[in-house]
Design a protein around this motif. Structure first.
Motif, PDB file in Angstrom:
ATOM      1  N   LYS A  73       1.264  -1.357   0.294  1.00 30.53           N
ATOM      2  CA  LYS A  73       0.415  -0.122   0.242  1.00 30.53           C
ATOM      3  C   LYS A  73       0.207   1.117   0.061  1.00 30.53           C
ATOM      4  N   THR A  74       2.017   1.085   0.774  1.00 28.13           N
ATOM      5  CA  THR A  74       2.563   2.685   1.047  1.00 28.13           C
ATOM      6  C   THR A  74       3.366   2.858  -0.288  1.00 28.13           C
ATOM      7  N   ALA A  75       3.614   1.622  -1.289  1.00 29.29           N
ATOM      8  CA  ALA A  75       4.770   1.373  -2.696  1.00 29.29           C
ATOM      9  C   ALA A  75       3.653   2.211  -3.425  1.00 29.29           C
ATOM     10  N   VAL A  76       2.607   1.641  -3.676  1.00 35.53           N
ATOM     11  CA  VAL A  76       1.365   2.272  -4.393  1.00 35.53           C
ATOM     12  C   VAL A  76       0.681   3.985  -4.152  1.00 35.53           C
ATOM     13  N   SER A  77       0.891   3.503  -3.232  1.00 31.50           N
ATOM     14  CA  SER A  77       1.037   5.299  -2.446  1.00 31.50           C
ATOM     15  C   SER A  77       1.411   6.359  -3.016  1.00 31.50           C
ATOM     16  N   GLU A  78       2.767   6.011  -2.655  1.00 26.10           N
ATOM     17  CA  GLU A  78       3.847   6.658  -3.329  1.00 26.10           C
ATOM     18  C   GLU A  78       3.883   6.867  -5.056  1.00 26.10           C
ATOM     19  N   ALA A  79       3.242   5.996  -5.661  1.00 28.91           N
ATOM     20  CA  ALA A  79       3.179   5.786  -7.067  1.00 28.91           C
ATOM     21  C   ALA A  79       2.406   6.528  -7.912  1.00 28.91           C
ATOM     22  N   VAL A  80       1.014   6.738  -7.127  1.00 27.07           N
ATOM     23  CA  VAL A  80       0.321   7.123  -7.056  1.00 27.07           C
ATOM     24  C   VAL A  80       0.491   9.082  -6.682  1.00 27.07           C
ATOM     25  N   THR A  81       0.925   8.959  -5.641  1.00 28.52           N
ATOM     26  CA  THR A  81       1.480  10.446  -5.746  1.00 28.52           C
ATOM     27  C   THR A  81       2.149  11.560  -6.455  1.00 28.52           C
ATOM     28  N   ASN A  82       3.717  10.409  -7.059  1.00 28.87           N
ATOM     29  CA  ASN A  82       4.104  11.120  -7.922  1.00 28.87           C
ATOM     30  C   ASN A  82       3.789  11.446  -8.908  1.00 28.87           C
ATOM     31  N   CYS A  83       2.599  10.473  -8.821  1.00 30.47           N
ATOM     32  CA  CYS A  83       1.849  10.268 -10.597  1.00 30.47           C
ATOM     33  C   CYS A  83       1.025  11.776 -10.810  1.00 30.47           C
ATOM     34  N   ILE A  84      -0.025  12.276  -9.744  1.00 27.55           N
ATOM     35  CA  ILE A  84      -0.055  13.282  -9.436  1.00 27.55           C
ATOM     36  C   ILE A  84       0.280  14.631  -9.141  1.00 27.55           C
ATOM     37  N   ILE A  85       0.974  15.034  -8.412  1.00 24.24           N
ATOM     38  CA  ILE A  85       1.874  16.265  -7.602  1.00 24.24           C
ATOM     39  C   ILE A  85       3.731  15.827  -8.785  1.00 24.24           C
ATOM     40  N   HIS A  86       4.006  15.330  -9.524  1.00 24.56           N
ATOM     41  CA  HIS A  86       5.020  15.132  -9.993  1.00 24.56           C
ATOM     42  C   HIS A  86       4.395  15.286 -11.763  1.00 24.56           C
ATOM     43  N   GLY A  87       3.755  14.472 -12.010  1.00 26.41           N
ATOM     44  CA  GLY A  87       3.565  13.671 -13.596  1.00 26.41           C
ATOM     45  C   GLY A  87       2.760  14.990 -13.782  1.00 26.41           C
ATOM     46  N   TYR A  88       1.203  14.857 -13.719  1.00 27.04           N
ATOM     47  CA  TYR A  88       0.360  16.238 -13.613  1.00 27.04           C
ATOM     48  C   TYR A  88       0.454  16.924 -13.081  1.00 27.04           C
ATOM     49  N   ASN A  89       1.512  17.869 -11.912  1.00 32.40           N
ATOM     50  CA  ASN A  89       2.271  19.041 -11.140  1.00 32.40           C
ATOM     51  C   ASN A  89       0.416  19.444 -10.691  1.00 32.40           C
ATOM     52  N   LEU A  90      -0.254  18.427 -10.138  1.00 35.87           N
ATOM     53  CA  LEU A  90      -1.725  19.067  -9.477  1.00 35.87           C
ATOM     54  C   LEU A  90      -2.218  19.741 -10.209  1.00 35.87           C
ATOM     55  N   LYS A  91      -2.083  19.811 -11.642  1.00 34.13           N
ATOM     56  CA  LYS A  91      -3.213  20.215 -12.508  1.00 34.13           C
ATOM     57  C   LYS A  91      -4.405  18.931 -13.388  1.00 34.13           C
ATOM     58  N   GLY A  92      -4.529  17.816 -12.383  1.00 33.97           N
ATOM     59  CA  GLY A  92      -5.082  16.502 -12.752  1.00 33.97           C
ATOM     60  C   GLY A  92      -5.014  15.552 -14.501  1.00 33.97           C
ATOM     61  N   GLY A  93      -5.538  14.802 -14.606  1.00 30.54           N
ATOM     62  CA  GLY A  93      -4.996  13.687 -15.875  1.00 30.54           C
ATOM     63  C   GLY A  93      -5.657  12.365 -15.059  1.00 30.54           C
ATOM     64  N   ILE A  94      -5.025  11.681 -15.736  1.00 36.37           N
ATOM     65  CA  ILE A  94      -5.758  10.235 -15.597  1.00 36.37           C
ATOM     66  C   ILE A  94      -4.635   9.239 -14.810  1.00 36.37           C
ATOM     67  N   VAL A  95      -4.895   8.863 -14.211  1.00 41.97           N
ATOM     68  CA  VAL A  95      -3.862   8.043 -14.130  1.00 41.97           C
ATOM     69  C   VAL A  95      -4.795   6.177 -13.752  1.00 41.97           C
ATOM     70  N   TRP A  96      -3.421   5.484 -14.279  1.00 40.52           N
ATOM     71  CA  TRP A  96      -4.092   3.709 -15.005  1.00 40.52           C
ATOM     72  C   TRP A  96      -3.001   3.736 -13.684  1.00 40.52           C
ATOM     73  N   LEU A  97      -3.253   2.324 -13.509  1.00 40.16           N
ATOM     74  CA  LEU A  97      -3.288   0.971 -12.315  1.00 40.16           C
ATOM     75  C   LEU A  97      -4.033  -0.145 -12.333  1.00 40.16           C
ATOM     76  N   GLU A  98      -2.736  -1.195 -12.875  1.00 35.26           N
ATOM     77  CA  GLU A  98      -2.898  -2.610 -13.571  1.00 35.26           C
ATOM     78  C   GLU A  98      -1.973  -3.496 -12.350  1.00 35.26           C
ATOM     79  N   ALA A  99      -2.969  -4.539 -12.046  1.00 34.03           N
ATOM     80  CA  ALA A  99      -2.611  -5.364 -11.118  1.00 34.03           C
ATOM     81  C   ALA A  99      -2.562  -6.489 -11.770  1.00 34.03           C
ATOM     82  N   GLY A 100      -1.968  -7.903 -11.424  1.00 26.74           N
ATOM     83  CA  GLY A 100      -1.493  -8.853 -11.918  1.00 26.74           C
ATOM     84  C   GLY A 100      -0.786  -9.920 -11.217  1.00 26.74           C
ATOM     85  N   VAL A 101      -1.052 -11.455 -10.418  1.00 23.56           N
ATOM     86  CA  VAL A 101      -0.389 -12.001  -9.660  1.00 23.56           C
ATOM     87  C   VAL A 101      -0.072 -13.571 -10.658  1.00 23.56           C
TER      88      VAL A 101
END
Length: 134
Positions: free
Chosen positions: A37-65
């Motif tokens: 959960k911490t790793a996912v949180s950090e990756a998503v936060t990076n998208c929001i803050i750094h990737g989109y510069n807090l201006k919005g966009g779409i984040v895609w999350l894929e998971a498999g086992v």
């Protein structure tokens, strides 16, 4: 599992919970769940803050086992990373104005078995992580 959501801070908890629920059938320990959960949180936060510069966009999350290994990919179409090696350095941040610690990738690497970063300026970033559930 594939989901997409708006790049808003309030959706970071949603992403954490979605991955935790997805992997729950493997009966992970509380520590394994917290790490994922911490790793996912950090990756998503990076998208929001750094990737989109807090201006919005779409984040895609894929998971498999596969066997007992969780594979998670988190992708944005934001501004991308010009120097991935520099971005992976502890304490490096592009947003010191927001009091960012620059430890996001370090946390991902500490809590997951593998972390791979693919990025290109102006095209976005994809972080792929794995964690074996013992």
């Amino acid at each position: 599992m594939q989901i997409s959501f708006s790049a808003k801070s309030e959706n970071e908890g949603f992403a954490r919970t979605a991955v935790a629920a997805f992997v729950s059938y493997l009966n992970p320990t509380i520590e394994e769940l917290a790490d994922i959960k911490t790793a996912v949180s950090e990756a998503v936060t990076n998208c929001i803050i750094h990737g989109y510069n807090l201006k919005g966009g779409i984040v895609w999350l894929e998971a498999g086992v596969l066997d007992r290994t969780l594979h998670v990919a988190i992708t944005d179409e934001g501004r991308g990373i010009a120097d991935i090696q520099k971005a992976l350095e502890p304490l490096f941040t592009t947003r010191p104005d927001l009091e960012r610690s620059g430890m996001g990738f370090s946390f991902m690497e500490a809590f997951m078995d593998t972390v791979e970063v693919e990025s290109a300026p102006g095209k976005g970033t994809r972080v792929v992580m794995t964690r074996e559930i013992r």
